[in-house]
Scaffold this motif. Structure first.
Motif, PDB file in Angstrom:
ATOM      1  N   THR A  22       0.843  -1.193   0.000  1.00  0.00           N
ATOM      2  CA  THR A  22       0.000   0.000   0.000  1.00  0.00           C
ATOM      3  C   THR A  22       0.879   1.244   0.000  1.00  0.00           C
ATOM      4  O   THR A  22       2.092   1.161   0.183  1.00  0.00           O
ATOM      5  N   ASP A  23       0.256   2.407  -0.174  1.00  0.00           N
ATOM      6  CA  ASP A  23       1.024   3.649  -0.222  1.00  0.00           C
ATOM      7  C   ASP A  23       1.518   4.093   1.146  1.00  0.00           C
ATOM      8  O   ASP A  23       2.414   4.930   1.235  1.00  0.00           O
ATOM      9  N   GLY A  24       0.955   3.568   2.213  1.00  0.00           N
ATOM     10  CA  GLY A  24       1.299   4.006   3.560  1.00  0.00           C
ATOM     11  C   GLY A  24       2.376   3.156   4.209  1.00  0.00           C
ATOM     12  O   GLY A  24       3.419   2.881   3.626  1.00  0.00           O
ATOM     13  N   LEU A  25       2.098   2.698   5.446  1.00  0.00           N
ATOM     14  CA  LEU A  25       3.057   1.933   6.238  1.00  0.00           C
ATOM     15  C   LEU A  25       2.846   0.441   6.020  1.00  0.00           C
ATOM     16  O   LEU A  25       1.772  -0.089   6.292  1.00  0.00           O
ATOM     17  N   ASN A  26       3.878  -0.243   5.515  1.00  0.00           N
ATOM     18  CA  ASN A  26       3.861  -1.687   5.274  1.00  0.00           C
ATOM     19  C   ASN A  26       4.903  -2.341   6.175  1.00  0.00           C
ATOM     20  O   ASN A  26       6.032  -1.848   6.269  1.00  0.00           O
ATOM     21  N   ASP A 499      -4.330  -3.461  13.559  1.00  0.00           N
ATOM     22  CA  ASP A 499      -4.032  -2.036  13.357  1.00  0.00           C
ATOM     23  C   ASP A 499      -4.322  -1.670  11.907  1.00  0.00           C
ATOM     24  O   ASP A 499      -3.572  -2.056  10.992  1.00  0.00           O
ATOM     25  N   ALA A 500      -5.389  -0.913  11.690  1.00  0.00           N
ATOM     26  CA  ALA A 500      -5.786  -0.550  10.323  1.00  0.00           C
ATOM     27  C   ALA A 500      -4.777   0.376   9.648  1.00  0.00           C
ATOM     28  O   ALA A 500      -4.774   0.516   8.419  1.00  0.00           O
ATOM     29  N   SER A 501      -3.909   1.017  10.435  1.00  0.00           N
ATOM     30  CA  SER A 501      -2.932   1.936   9.854  1.00  0.00           C
ATOM     31  C   SER A 501      -1.690   1.215   9.341  1.00  0.00           C
ATOM     32  O   SER A 501      -0.795   1.833   8.783  1.00  0.00           O
ATOM     33  N   ILE A 502      -1.629  -0.111   9.567  1.00  0.00           N
ATOM     34  CA  ILE A 502      -0.473  -0.893   9.141  1.00  0.00           C
ATOM     35  C   ILE A 502      -0.926  -1.956   8.145  1.00  0.00           C
ATOM     36  O   ILE A 502      -1.880  -2.692   8.409  1.00  0.00           O
ATOM     37  N   ASN A 503      -0.240  -2.026   7.028  1.00  0.00           N
ATOM     38  CA  ASN A 503      -0.468  -3.107   6.073  1.00  0.00           C
ATOM     39  C   ASN A 503       0.541  -4.208   6.373  1.00  0.00           C
ATOM     40  O   ASN A 503       1.723  -4.073   6.060  1.00  0.00           O
ATOM     41  N   ASN A 504       0.102  -5.267   7.005  1.00  0.00           N
ATOM     42  CA  ASN A 504       0.997  -6.343   7.415  1.00  0.00           C
ATOM     43  C   ASN A 504       1.087  -7.407   6.319  1.00  0.00           C
ATOM     44  O   ASN A 504       0.090  -8.005   5.934  1.00  0.00           O
TER      45      ASN A 504
END
Length: 536
Positions: A22-26, A499-504
């Motif tokens: 994703t464009d955010g935090l992976n 955590d929805a803010s992290i793409n694991n």
């Protein structure tokens, strides 16, 4: 921003494909080490032009690495095999032989790369150095130096300054160095002449009685300067000849490719050995062949070859200008003083007589005064540049120390004083982890580079969960794509799932030491086919 969408690693026998970024935090995580997280992280940076830092057991030169990117809103794919790069967008496919050619393409088409002064010359800071602002490997971490053997930490700092418009002066910098060198020579000469003049003024000695001949030391310096210019001309002529040769080879290749007219009405072009109508183009020192059977692909290759010819033409023009400039310098220096064969012989063999010592001494003093005036002007510019640089670096270090205090609430901890430590005071353990996190974050904030941030093993050396919880919000706040990797402990099962803010991206269950297999070979071959490539 530049964001990673997919990663492809493979050859004709085995492959691996990673998507889901994703464009955010992976965060790529697993409970075991050696399951391939580092190979994926390194593959991204390697395809982006960084130095290879793969585990020693992974024979990376046997594989192709492909990354699908978005550059702004534009899709772009980059393939790397050894030091050959192929770039594909919606409209074209271009090939680049060597990291320097790819650096130049990146600078012109993807994102600006800064120039720095190294060894008194302006050079492009290539991706091998530039990516180190955003990339931290799991191995070879050393807070006192940069990765690779060519660039030094001062080059990295100069690159950072250059990105934000505080780069060192280029032509003026070389002029200043030459002025200081000339001043040092003149001061030495002034001392010699003063001593000679003092001796010649002793009773019974008269300058008028000396025989005026060419001054051996001045002649020696002139001859050395002429030989230096001559050698430089020779080196440039060699480079120009090499560029001519490369251009001629590519022009011959262009002619051959254009001769493969596949639109003939009767018959077709076939291979005499096997009878196949399929034809290919192989890049030197690569492991693959471009399928140029189709008109479209052949046009793509023709455009690439034509671009290469144009680049060699530009290089030849630039080298021509440099040769002519040095030839003018040579002629001007040679005409500045009439040299005889006796002068040259005397200068090389070490003979001299005194020549108008007082006159030469006066000229030396005048020249030193002129140089001092020029250096004052340089000092004024340097002072302004130093002040601006100091202000910028203070801001970067303030941010680094803010990050460190945020991560580590130990009030007794020393503050960062530079982008690097000394060789005798290298950060170790969790301190090194905190240092790299702080440096990457601060550079992302102040330099505002567009690269994805890639930190392999971001919790290395037992960065505690509490400190990790303070790190993640900082990096989530950046506009850059962030890709971390982490090895979890048994009690941390499902750590990032809620955590929805992290793409694991979970590597749990992956076989140790066996990331690649034949399961994805068909999809990998299809990806190579998008580049019209077949493995040789």
């Amino acid at each position: 921003m530049i964001t990673v969408k997919r990663v492809f690693i493979g050859n004709g026998d085995e492959s691996y494909i990673q998507d889901g970024f994703t464009d955010g935090l992976n965060i790529i995580s697993s409970y075991d080490n050696h399951v391939g997280k580092t190979i994926v992280m390194q593959a991204i940076m390697y395809a982006l032009g960084a130095n290879a830092l793969f585990p020693p057991t992974f024979l990376y030169r046997q594989y192709f690495f492909i990354i699908d990117l978005e550059v702004g809103d534009k899709p772009l794919s980059i393939l790397r095999n050894k030091d050959t790069f192929v770039v594909k967008d919606d409209a074209s496919i271009e090939t680049f032989e060597g990291k320097g050619a790819f650096d130049k393409y990146w600078n012109e088409e993807i994102g600006h790369l800064p120039s720095i002064i190294k060894d008194s010359s302006s050079i492009l800071a290539g991706l091998a150095l530039y990516t180190q602002m955003a990339f931290v490997s799991q191995t070879e971490r050393n807070s006192s130096k940069v990765l690779g053997g060519y660039f030094k930490r001062d080059d990295f700092i100069e690159m950072v300054y250059s990105v934000v418009g505080l780069g060192a002066r280029q032509i003026d910098s070389r002029t200043e160095v030459e002025l200081k060198r000339r001043k040092a020579v003149l001061k030495t000469r002034k001392g010699e002449l003063s001593k000679q003049a003092g001796m010649l003024r002793k009773p019974g000695t008269s300058l008028a009685m000396t025989s005026p001949t060419a001054d051996r030391e001045e002649t020696t310096r002139l001859i050395q300067k002429l030989e230096s210019i001559k050698n430089s001309i020779g080196e440039l002529q060699k480079k120009r000849s090499a560029a001519y040769t490369r251009r001629l080879k590519n022009e011959a290749l262009l002619s051959e490719l254009r001769s493969l007219n596949r639109d003939i009405k009767v018959g077709s072009v076939v291979c005499l050995r096997c009878g196949s109508e399929e034809i290919g183009y192989k890049i030197p020192d690569s492991d693959f062949v471009f399928d140029i059977t189709t008109d479209d692909m052949r046009r793509q290759i023709l455009r690439t070859v034509q671009r290469r010819i144009d680049e060699y033409g530009s290089e030849i023009d630039r080298l021509d200008k440099d040769v002519r400039n040095l030839q003018r310098q040579f002629n001007a220096a040679a005409e500045s003083r009439e040299l005889t064969l006796e002068d040259i012989f005397a200068a090389r063999e070490g003979y001299r007589d005194v020549e108008e010592v007082d006159r030469e001494l006066s000229e030396v003093v005048d020249e030193i005064e002129e140089i001092n005036e020029e250096l004052k002007d340089f000092a004024r510019v340097d002072k302004e540049l130093r002040e601006d640089r100091s202000s910028f670096m203070d801001s970067v270090l303030d941010t680094m120390n803010y990050v460190r205090r945020t991560i580590n609430d130990d009030s007794g901890i020393a503050e960062y004083e530079g982008l690097f430590t000394t060789a005798t005071n290298v950060f170790m353990g969790s301190e090194a982890t905190e240092y790299y996190l702080a440096r990457v974050y601060a550079l992302a904030k102040h330099v505002q580079f567009q690269l994805p941030i890639i930190i392999d093993s971001f919790r290395a050396e037992e960065l505690s969960s509490a400190r990790e919880d303070r790190v993640l919000p900082l990096f989530r706040s950046l506009p850059n794509q962030v890709i971390f990797s982490a090895t979890l402990k048994g009690e941390e099962a499902g750590k990032y799932r809620g955590d929805a803010s992290i793409n694991n991206i979970d590597f749990t269950g992956y076989e140790v030491g066996k990331l690649l297999s034949d399961k994805s070979n068909e999809a990998f071959a299809a990806k190579l086919a998008e580049f019209s490539i077949r493995i040789a």
